[in-house]
Design a protein around this motif. Structure first.
Motif, PDB file in Angstrom:
ATOM      1  N   THR A 164      33.678  29.547 118.325  1.00 19.82           N
ATOM      2  CA  THR A 164      33.969  28.893 117.937  1.00 19.82           C
ATOM      3  C   THR A 164      33.502  29.112 116.363  1.00 19.82           C
ATOM      4  OG1 THR A 164      33.842  26.931 119.139  1.00 19.82           O
ATOM      5  CG2 THR A 164      33.419  26.370 116.928  1.00 19.82           C
ATOM      6  N   ASP A 194      38.787  28.732 115.598  1.00 24.28           N
ATOM      7  CA  ASP A 194      37.910  28.706 117.153  1.00 24.28           C
ATOM      8  C   ASP A 194      39.070  29.855 118.265  1.00 24.28           C
ATOM      9  OD1 ASP A 194      40.222  27.820 117.697  1.00 24.28           O
ATOM     10  OD2 ASP A 194      39.050  25.593 118.684  1.00 24.28           O
ATOM     11  N   GLY A 222      41.038  24.490 109.044  1.00 18.82           N
ATOM     12  CA  GLY A 222      40.855  23.697 110.142  1.00 18.82           C
ATOM     13  C   GLY A 222      39.197  24.118 111.339  1.00 18.82           C
ATOM     14  N   THR A 223      38.584  23.805 112.325  1.00 19.87           N
ATOM     15  CA  THR A 223      37.590  24.631 113.242  1.00 19.87           C
ATOM     16  C   THR A 223      38.776  25.939 113.491  1.00 19.87           C
ATOM     17  OG1 THR A 223      36.235  22.953 113.213  1.00 19.87           O
ATOM     18  CG2 THR A 223      36.120  23.960 114.677  1.00 19.87           C
ATOM     19  N   PRO A 251      33.437  28.396 111.755  1.00 20.31           N
ATOM     20  CA  PRO A 251      33.306  27.199 110.586  1.00 20.31           C
ATOM     21  C   PRO A 251      34.090  26.755 110.976  1.00 20.31           C
ATOM     22  CG  PRO A 251      33.491  29.637 109.550  1.00 20.31           C
ATOM     23  CD  PRO A 251      33.653  30.112 111.111  1.00 20.31           C
ATOM     24  N   THR A 252      34.369  26.101 109.726  1.00 23.23           N
ATOM     25  CA  THR A 252      35.696  24.177 109.580  1.00 23.23           C
ATOM     26  C   THR A 252      35.715  24.618 108.501  1.00 23.23           C
ATOM     27  OG1 THR A 252      34.715  22.484 111.208  1.00 23.23           O
ATOM     28  CG2 THR A 252      36.222  22.469 109.868  1.00 23.23           C
ATOM     29  N   ILE A 253      37.223  25.545 108.194  1.00 25.66           N
ATOM     30  CA  ILE A 253      37.623  25.562 106.927  1.00 25.66           C
ATOM     31  C   ILE A 253      38.997  24.846 106.633  1.00 25.66           C
ATOM     32  CG2 ILE A 253      38.768  27.683 105.278  1.00 25.66           C
ATOM     33  CD1 ILE A 253      38.782  29.626 107.140  1.00 25.66           C
TER      34      ILE A 253
END
Length: 228
Positions: A76, A87, A84-85, A78-80
């Motif tokens: 998992t 993963d 989005g996240t 970072p959230t961009i």
């Protein structure tokens, strides 16, 4: 094997790779096509293999980062925004590998077609679709001809102790392509292309292996559509 059956087998392998839903048959097809590509001279096959395999590898790497499927999360990130996240799941890795192998199979099939087939014989064997095959034959020969022109240009400049980068070679290559197109058009007109009562060069007869190759092409597509 004649050019037309060989082209049919290559096309069937590419179609089978696109129709298959399992990884292992697509991987086998990629291996077979890669081995066939190694029959070409190293300097000629290198750009085709590098381009095809690099693009397929990038597809494998990027697909898990942009897809959102599966529940077995391995990493998992970072959230961009927008994306989005980030993963990576096992399902995404499998799908990325599968789609990358598909892309590699299609690219290797075209590489084998461009490197190993006699395009003049292939064009002559499809006389009943003469106008269409002329367009297809000229289009598919564009990359090998540009490759040969680039190699000759580098050798000529090297004899004058001049080195040009890849970008600066585009201008003379474009000029040479336009000149070749004009020369080809003049040659076709001088030989009466499109007129009635044309002559045809003698063609060698097909052998048993050629007919077996056509049957194999049909079988490959059928197997890919029904069982793989």
């Amino acid at each position: 094997m004649s050019a037309a059956p060989a082209a049919a087998v290559l096309a069937a392998l590419a179609v089978t790779a696109l129709l298959a839903t399992a990884i292992w048959p697509v991987a086998v097809i990629c291996g077979v096509l890669l081995l066939v590509a190694f029959r070409a001279p190293p300097q000629r096959r290198r750009p085709y293999l590098i381009g095809t395999l690099t693009t397929a590898l990038l597809f494998v790497v990027l697909t898990p980062l942009v897809e959102v499927i599966g529940t077995h999360v391995l990493w998992t990130g970072p959230t961009i925004p927008v994306l989005g996240t980030l993963d990576v799941t096992t399902e995404e890795l499998r799908n990325g590998l599968f789609q990358g192998l598909r892309l590699a199979a299609v690219g290797l099939a075209f590489a084998d077609y461009a490197l190993l087939l006699d395009h003049d014989c292939l064009l002559a064997s499809a006389g009943w679709l003469r106008r269409s095959t002329v367009a297809v034959g000229l289009a598919t020969r564009l990359v090998p001809l540009l490759e040969r022109d680039a190699r000759d240009l580098r050798l000529a400049l090297r004899g004058r102790n001049v080195e040009l980068g890849a970008v600066r070679q585009l201008s003379p290559l474009l000029a040479g392509s336009l000149e070749r197109g004009l020369n080809l058009a003049e040659a076709m007109e001088a030989r009466g292309y499109g007129r009635a009562g044309r002559t045809r060069a003698p063609r060698p007869p097909w052998h048993v292996v050629d007919w077996l190759a056509l049957v194999l092409s049909v079988v490959l597509v059928a197997v890919g559509a029904l069982w793989l």
